[in-house]
Design an enzyme around this catalytic site. Sequence first.
Site, PDB file in Angstrom:
ATOM      1  N   GLU A 176      12.989  -4.574  -7.799  1.00 53.93           N
ATOM      2  CA  GLU A 176      13.093  -4.772  -6.353  1.00 53.93           C
ATOM      3  C   GLU A 176      13.067  -6.260  -6.019  1.00 53.93           C
ATOM      4  O   GLU A 176      12.094  -6.799  -5.496  1.00 53.93           O
ATOM      5  CB  GLU A 176      11.980  -4.001  -5.654  1.00 53.93           C
ATOM      6  N   PRO A 197       5.624 -15.045  -8.496  1.00 53.28           N
ATOM      7  CA  PRO A 197       4.705 -15.593  -9.509  1.00 53.28           C
ATOM      8  C   PRO A 197       3.727 -14.558 -10.037  1.00 53.28           C
ATOM      9  O   PRO A 197       2.525 -14.623  -9.777  1.00 53.28           O
ATOM     10  CB  PRO A 197       3.990 -16.699  -8.729  1.00 53.28           C
ATOM     11  N   ASN A 198       4.232 -13.567 -10.761  1.00 54.24           N
ATOM     12  CA  ASN A 198       3.294 -12.619 -11.367  1.00 54.24           C
ATOM     13  C   ASN A 198       3.364 -12.729 -12.882  1.00 54.24           C
ATOM     14  O   ASN A 198       4.190 -13.446 -13.443  1.00 54.24           O
ATOM     15  CB  ASN A 198       3.538 -11.178 -10.896  1.00 54.24           C
ATOM     16  N   HIS A 406       5.677  13.094  -4.835  1.00 49.87           N
ATOM     17  CA  HIS A 406       4.630  12.832  -5.818  1.00 49.87           C
ATOM     18  C   HIS A 406       4.557  11.324  -6.031  1.00 49.87           C
ATOM     19  O   HIS A 406       5.455  10.736  -6.636  1.00 49.87           O
ATOM     20  CB  HIS A 406       4.942  13.496  -7.167  1.00 49.87           C
ATOM     21  N   GLU A 407       3.524  10.685  -5.522  1.00 56.39           N
ATOM     22  CA  GLU A 407       3.275   9.289  -5.882  1.00 56.39           C
ATOM     23  C   GLU A 407       2.416   9.296  -7.135  1.00 56.39           C
ATOM     24  O   GLU A 407       1.225   9.592  -7.088  1.00 56.39           O
ATOM     25  CB  GLU A 407       2.585   8.539  -4.745  1.00 56.39           C
ATOM     26  N   HIS A 481      11.739   6.858  -7.148  1.00 54.57           N
ATOM     27  CA  HIS A 481      11.479   5.508  -6.658  1.00 54.57           C
ATOM     28  C   HIS A 481      10.726   4.731  -7.735  1.00 54.57           C
ATOM     29  O   HIS A 481      10.040   5.310  -8.554  1.00 54.57           O
ATOM     30  CB  HIS A 481      10.696   5.536  -5.355  1.00 54.57           C
ATOM     31  N   GLU A 482      10.889   3.414  -7.713  1.00 52.42           N
ATOM     32  CA  GLU A 482      10.361   2.527  -8.766  1.00 52.42           C
ATOM     33  C   GLU A 482      10.753   3.052 -10.151  1.00 52.42           C
ATOM     34  O   GLU A 482       9.904   3.218 -11.018  1.00 52.42           O
ATOM     35  CB  GLU A 482       8.829   2.384  -8.656  1.00 52.42           C
ATOM     36  N   GLU A 500      15.987   4.708  -6.734  1.00 49.65           N
ATOM     37  CA  GLU A 500      15.880   3.530  -5.880  1.00 49.65           C
ATOM     38  C   GLU A 500      16.270   2.300  -6.703  1.00 49.65           C
ATOM     39  O   GLU A 500      17.425   1.924  -6.746  1.00 49.65           O
ATOM     40  CB  GLU A 500      14.453   3.433  -5.336  1.00 49.65           C
ATOM     41  N   GLU A 506      12.797  -0.179   3.214  1.00 50.76           N
ATOM     42  CA  GLU A 506      11.405  -0.377   3.606  1.00 50.76           C
ATOM     43  C   GLU A 506      10.985  -1.843   3.609  1.00 50.76           C
ATOM     44  O   GLU A 506      10.033  -2.232   4.288  1.00 50.76           O
ATOM     45  CB  GLU A 506      10.465   0.446   2.704  1.00 50.76           C
TER      46      GLU A 506
END
Length: 701
Positions: A176, A197-198, A406-407, A481-482, A500, A506
């Site tokens: 994303e 910056p991760n 379902h998350e 998603h993800e 996605e 969003e």
Amino acid sequence: MFKTLTTITILALLISCTSKTEKVIETELRSPDSKNTFSFDVDSTGMISYTVHHNDLQFIETSRLGFELKKHSLKNNFELLSSKKQSNNSQWKTVWGQRETIKDHYNELTLHLRQKETNLLLDIVARAYDDGIAFRYVFPQQESLDEFIIMDELTEFDFAGDYKAWWNFADYDNYEKEYYNSPISRIGDSTKFYRRPNKEERPNMANTPTTIEVNDNLVISIHEADLTDYAGMNLLNTLNDSKLKAQLTPWLNGDLVRAKTPFQSPWRTIQISENAGGLVESDMIMNLNPPNAYEDTSWIQTYKYIGIWWELHIGKTAWAEKTQFGKPITKPHGANTKNAKYHIDFAAKHGFPDVLIEGWDKGWDDMEGSWTGYGIFDWKTSTDDFDIKEVCQYAKEKGVRMMMYHETISDIDHYEPAMDELYKMCSDLGIKTIKVGYTGDVNYDTVKKTYKQHHHGQYMVRHYKKMVQKAAEYKLMIVNHEPIKYTGEQRTYPNLMAREGARGQEYNAWSKGNQPEHGVVLPFTRILGGPIDFTPGIFKMFLGKRDWSEVPFRVKTTLSKQLAYYLTMYSPMPMAADLPVNYEGNPAFQFIKDVPTDWSDSKVLNAKIGDYYTIVRQEKGTDNWYLGSISDENARSLDIDLSFLSKGKKYQATIYADAKDAHWLENPESFEIIKKEVTSIDKMTLELAPGGGQAIEFKTL
């Protein structure tokens, strides 16, 4: 004279005998139209490589192939034992798609290699299509190699020039990201382009598909196909002019791929077209996947849906009942029984089969400040204010269904063993589609503060395959998603409806948002892999401020562009994403209700990556056509002809257009509806506002 003739005769006989005894090994492969050429070579060191031509232009120069295994190096000392050519020219029918019938026409070259010092065998299979080149590695079953671990894939894409590329930053867990355009040599340049910056987002690395404009008459895209038991491929900028290299997503211990012979890699794909629209029309990615795995597909349907979703993102209601992301909440819980019935009534009134409901189950209150957790959800227990049996029964009485959400928060250790029970529960409730989300780190332990896997590695690739196969056992369809990226597997598993894998709608609700250019980049990058769940159809563009921000949020398109997204953001299961109250009484809502979700044919009328895009699609089983046209931040005037319409027939064109005063920044909701009679010999001019679009229904009279 006699001596001379005799000598010539003897030489001719010797040449003839030699030609019969020596085995010719083919190393070049051309597409059926002879425009695309794959050439293979083994140099004096035994290094294997390839080049690619389109017509007379060699746009990929000598590029290395091979592997580093944990116990063996497969980068040189190879010899070519033999090769074999074959061709295929067939057609197959889609269960659903952008066209009903797909042509699968290619020439194939299989190269059999042996490494001299180890006797290890490796095959390379290449296919040449009119719309691209693809190749894959095959490890045959052999005594000298059983189980093995890939530590590096050496595949290179060494371009002949520093061409213009469209790309986004890769990491091992998230797609994303914003898209950039730059010379190939600047791909992944974190000094010039913003990089989050991760800990995992890597400089000098891009996701695929990465699309490259070689010149005004040649555009290509690098991706992969049939990714089902392998690590996802990223593209590493080698900082060597314009050379990109495969960079696989690792297991956490550094292994890239764990395998056992016989084994094959995904296809490495190079889609090739003389214009951007040809990439969209290409079916090569799907053709490289196995045929449909299911005998009965009557339960697989395409349709549009609404749901309790956008209101959660804009902050009207909350996912949780009491606390959300570690903080107390004062706004109402969105997924309550009363609100669900309100949406069901709206869906029944307007002909939407499904209502997506997010936040219906226990667990949201237990999530910490980030979307991570371990053992939080059980995915079958409703919140205190939501009665799932009552809601599903009410929906059934109205001729509507609940779409389950379902998350998983990527808690695969708990979700995967529960899938059988959960999917049976959905089937028993009359649910047909599950949207499954994968936010957070994979198998994150909230006590130890550690995670176990990457989203785009082999572990998760295997999980996504298990999930869609298990869903099919209960005749359920899946939206992700993800996710892991699409690589054409909707051909094999047509219950995998959409993924996605991009900055979706969003992002407009709680970030700086997607720029007007975003919509005219995705069709030529992310969506080349497969259908997207972008959640279009927002009518109210000004979203106001949030508690944590002084900057008001907004959607950076016109309303007409949101309608056009139903054609340009391809999905067989698109959402009407806005609040029902914003649809009621708005005449533009009629287009969302009318636009089909399955197509007999699709044609790109004009396209320039990052600037504009116009596509028309024919409704399956009819002569009706639908058009979507979108622009970036600039106004456009695009001339088209209507020769795609059936000859001799009259059509009523219902045009949903930007009004003259429409502008994505200043007046995004201004539109007009125009009706006119047209035929296939007519021409039209599409007037698009800045950040705007146009949607047209051509219906036979």
